[in-house]
Design an enzyme around this catalytic site. Structure first.
Site, PDB file in Angstrom:
ATOM      1  N   ASN A   9       0.858  -1.190   0.000  1.00  0.00           N
ATOM      2  CA  ASN A   9       0.000   0.000   0.000  1.00  0.00           C
ATOM      3  C   ASN A   9       0.894   1.239   0.000  1.00  0.00           C
ATOM      4  OD1 ASN A   9      -1.876   2.005   0.429  1.00  0.00           O
ATOM      5  ND2 ASN A   9      -2.315   1.433   2.561  1.00  0.00           N
ATOM      6  N   TRP A  10       1.009   1.860  -1.166  1.00  0.00           N
ATOM      7  CA  TRP A  10       1.916   3.008  -1.283  1.00  0.00           C
ATOM      8  C   TRP A  10       1.341   4.276  -0.643  1.00  0.00           C
ATOM      9  CZ3 TRP A  10       3.691   2.902  -7.139  1.00  0.00           C
ATOM     10  CH2 TRP A  10       4.430   1.737  -7.364  1.00  0.00           C
ATOM     11  N   LYS A  11       0.044   4.254  -0.377  1.00  0.00           N
ATOM     12  CA  LYS A  11      -0.634   5.470   0.133  1.00  0.00           C
ATOM     13  C   LYS A  11      -0.384   6.619  -0.852  1.00  0.00           C
ATOM     14  CE  LYS A  11      -0.167   3.480   4.659  1.00  0.00           C
ATOM     15  NZ  LYS A  11      -0.125   3.653   6.109  1.00  0.00           N
ATOM     16  N   HIS A  95      -9.881   1.895   4.832  1.00  0.00           N
ATOM     17  CA  HIS A  95      -8.580   2.038   5.497  1.00  0.00           C
ATOM     18  C   HIS A  95      -8.710   3.079   6.615  1.00  0.00           C
ATOM     19  CE1 HIS A  95      -4.406   2.995   6.247  1.00  0.00           C
ATOM     20  NE2 HIS A  95      -4.095   1.850   5.677  1.00  0.00           N
ATOM     21  N   GLU A  97      -6.870   5.387   7.591  1.00  0.00           N
ATOM     22  CA  GLU A  97      -6.547   6.774   7.231  1.00  0.00           C
ATOM     23  C   GLU A  97      -7.727   7.447   6.541  1.00  0.00           C
ATOM     24  OE1 GLU A  97      -2.899   5.872   5.206  1.00  0.00           O
ATOM     25  OE2 GLU A  97      -1.973   5.383   7.130  1.00  0.00           O
ATOM     26  N   GLU A 167      -6.109  -4.248  10.865  1.00  0.00           N
ATOM     27  CA  GLU A 167      -5.050  -3.265  11.060  1.00  0.00           C
ATOM     28  C   GLU A 167      -5.346  -2.427  12.304  1.00  0.00           C
ATOM     29  OE1 GLU A 167      -2.942  -2.260   7.118  1.00  0.00           O
ATOM     30  OE2 GLU A 167      -4.739  -1.049   7.217  1.00  0.00           O
ATOM     31  N   GLY A 173       1.894   2.683  10.878  1.00  0.00           N
ATOM     32  CA  GLY A 173       2.881   3.744  10.709  1.00  0.00           C
ATOM     33  C   GLY A 173       3.555   4.173  12.002  1.00  0.00           C
ATOM     34  N   SER A 213       2.780  -1.644  10.651  1.00  0.00           N
ATOM     35  CA  SER A 213       4.222  -1.656  10.924  1.00  0.00           C
ATOM     36  C   SER A 213       4.894  -2.997  10.660  1.00  0.00           C
ATOM     37  CB  SER A 213       4.504  -1.191  12.363  1.00  0.00           C
ATOM     38  OG  SER A 213       4.071   0.142  12.535  1.00  0.00           O
ATOM     39  N   GLY A 234       2.501  -0.918   4.489  1.00  0.00           N
ATOM     40  CA  GLY A 234       2.631   0.481   4.099  1.00  0.00           C
ATOM     41  C   GLY A 234       4.090   0.864   3.951  1.00  0.00           C
ATOM     42  N   GLY A 235       4.644   1.466   5.002  1.00  0.00           N
ATOM     43  CA  GLY A 235       6.004   2.019   4.964  1.00  0.00           C
ATOM     44  C   GLY A 235       7.048   1.083   4.376  1.00  0.00           C
TER      45      GLY A 235
HETATM   46  P1  PGA Z   1       2.329   0.597   7.795  1.00  0.00           P
HETATM   47  O1  PGA Z   1       0.928   0.816   7.066  1.00  0.00           O
HETATM   48  O2  PGA Z   1       2.879  -0.709   7.293  1.00  0.00           O
HETATM   49  O3  PGA Z   1       3.170   1.769   7.355  1.00  0.00           O
HETATM   50  O4  PGA Z   1       2.074   0.590   9.260  1.00  0.00           O
HETATM   51  C1  PGA Z   1       0.031  -0.249   6.890  1.00  0.00           C
HETATM   52  C2  PGA Z   1      -1.216   0.270   6.236  1.00  0.00           C
HETATM   53  O5  PGA Z   1      -1.607   1.404   6.502  1.00  0.00           O
HETATM   54  O6  PGA Z   1      -1.860  -0.435   5.440  1.00  0.00           O
END
Ligand code: PGA
Length: 270
Positions: A9-11, A95, A97, A167, A173, A213, A234-235
């Site tokens: 997930n590049w966001k 998600h 976010e 999640e 994050g 994470s 994500g990251g």
């Molecule tokens: P993260 O993000 O791996 O940076 O914690 C996961 C996500 O938001 O899907």
């Protein structure tokens, strides 16, 4: 058999040029498709390019959101129908976010889940408890509510074609991965809720991913849990080499499981 799924997930990261560079690197890897399925979720602006580059590679394309209608007066929105034409297979819905920054409600998540199904996409329903909710002992209440509401309009026309991503908000994050006990407990609980919503057979076929994470270093102990069917990353997915290493480690951890321990214990349909 639930094949583990790893989604990058590049966001809101990477221009189209950066996306090209990343995907070229990703495609140098020889993915063992029998061991896992890999998908990349770039921003909308790179979906066409990504769809073209990934075609025939076995790496799947995912989108980060969609609108529930197939077309209409919704300035700024993108429909499932538009995504399907770009070779998108998976689409994230709900998600955290989007829930936190864009007012996404469970009702909208439900409509989006249904909208994705209608467009022939596989919704990846994201849910998880906040830190205060966990501290108050409300984790199960919160994630059960999210799951039931998100699936309120789903019809599960094609079995196994809904994915759940657990999640915990406090793990996204932050560098704080949930412990294997927390993840295993939440996943087992979610599968029971799913069984009561959609029936045991669908619950046993549905993949439940963990996200929050996840790193190449830490993925092993999560991926080794029989309740975990892959990760939403994500990251650690933003650098191709890191995502490749993460998937490799996840797959390797899985190999160490006793045979068939991840297989659903229910009779196969003839
Ligand atoms: P993260 O993000 O791996 O940076 O914690 C996961 C996500 O938001 O899907």
């Amino acid at each position: 058999m639930r094949r583990p799924l790893y989604i990058a997930n590049w966001k809101m990261n990477k221009t189209e040029i950066e996306a090209r560079e990343y995907l070229r690197e990703l495609l140098l890897e020889r993915w063992d498709r029998s061991a896992s399925e890999v998908a990349v979720a770039p921003p909308f602006t790179s979906l066409r390019t990504a769809g073209e580059l990934l075609e025939g590679s076995g790496v799947q394309l995912a989108a980060q959101d969609l609108h529930w209608e197939s077309a209409g007066a919704y300035t700024g929105e993108v429909s499932g129908r538009m995504l399907a034409e770009l070779n998108v297979r998976y689409v994230l819905v709900g998600h955290s976010e989007r829930r936190i920054h864009f007012g996404e409600t469970d009702e909208r998540v439900a409509r989006k889940t249904r909208g994705a199904e209608k467009a022939g996409l596989v919704p990846v329903v994201c849910l998880g408890e906040s830190e205060p909710a966990r501290q108050a002992g409300r984790t199960e209440t919160v994630i059960e509510g999210h799951l039931r509401l998100a699936l309120a309009e789903a019809n599960f026309a094609r079995r196994g074609d809904v994915v759940i991503a657990y999640e915990p908000v406090w793990a996204i994050g932050t560098g704080r991965t949930a412990t294997p006990e927390q993840v295993g407990g939440a996943h087992r609980f979610l599968r029971e809720v799913l069984a009561s919503v959609a029936g045991r057979a669908i619950a046993e076929e549905t993949r439940i991913l963990y996200g929050g994470s996840v790193t190449p270093h830490g993925v092993g102990e999560i991926a080794a849990l029989p309740e975990v069917d892959g990760c939403l990353v994500g990251g650690a997915s933003l650098i191709a080499a890191s995502f490749i290493e993460l998937v490799r480690s996840g797959v390797a951890a899985r190999r160490d499981l006793p045979p068939h321990s991840a297989d659903p214990a229910f009779p196969q349909a003839p």
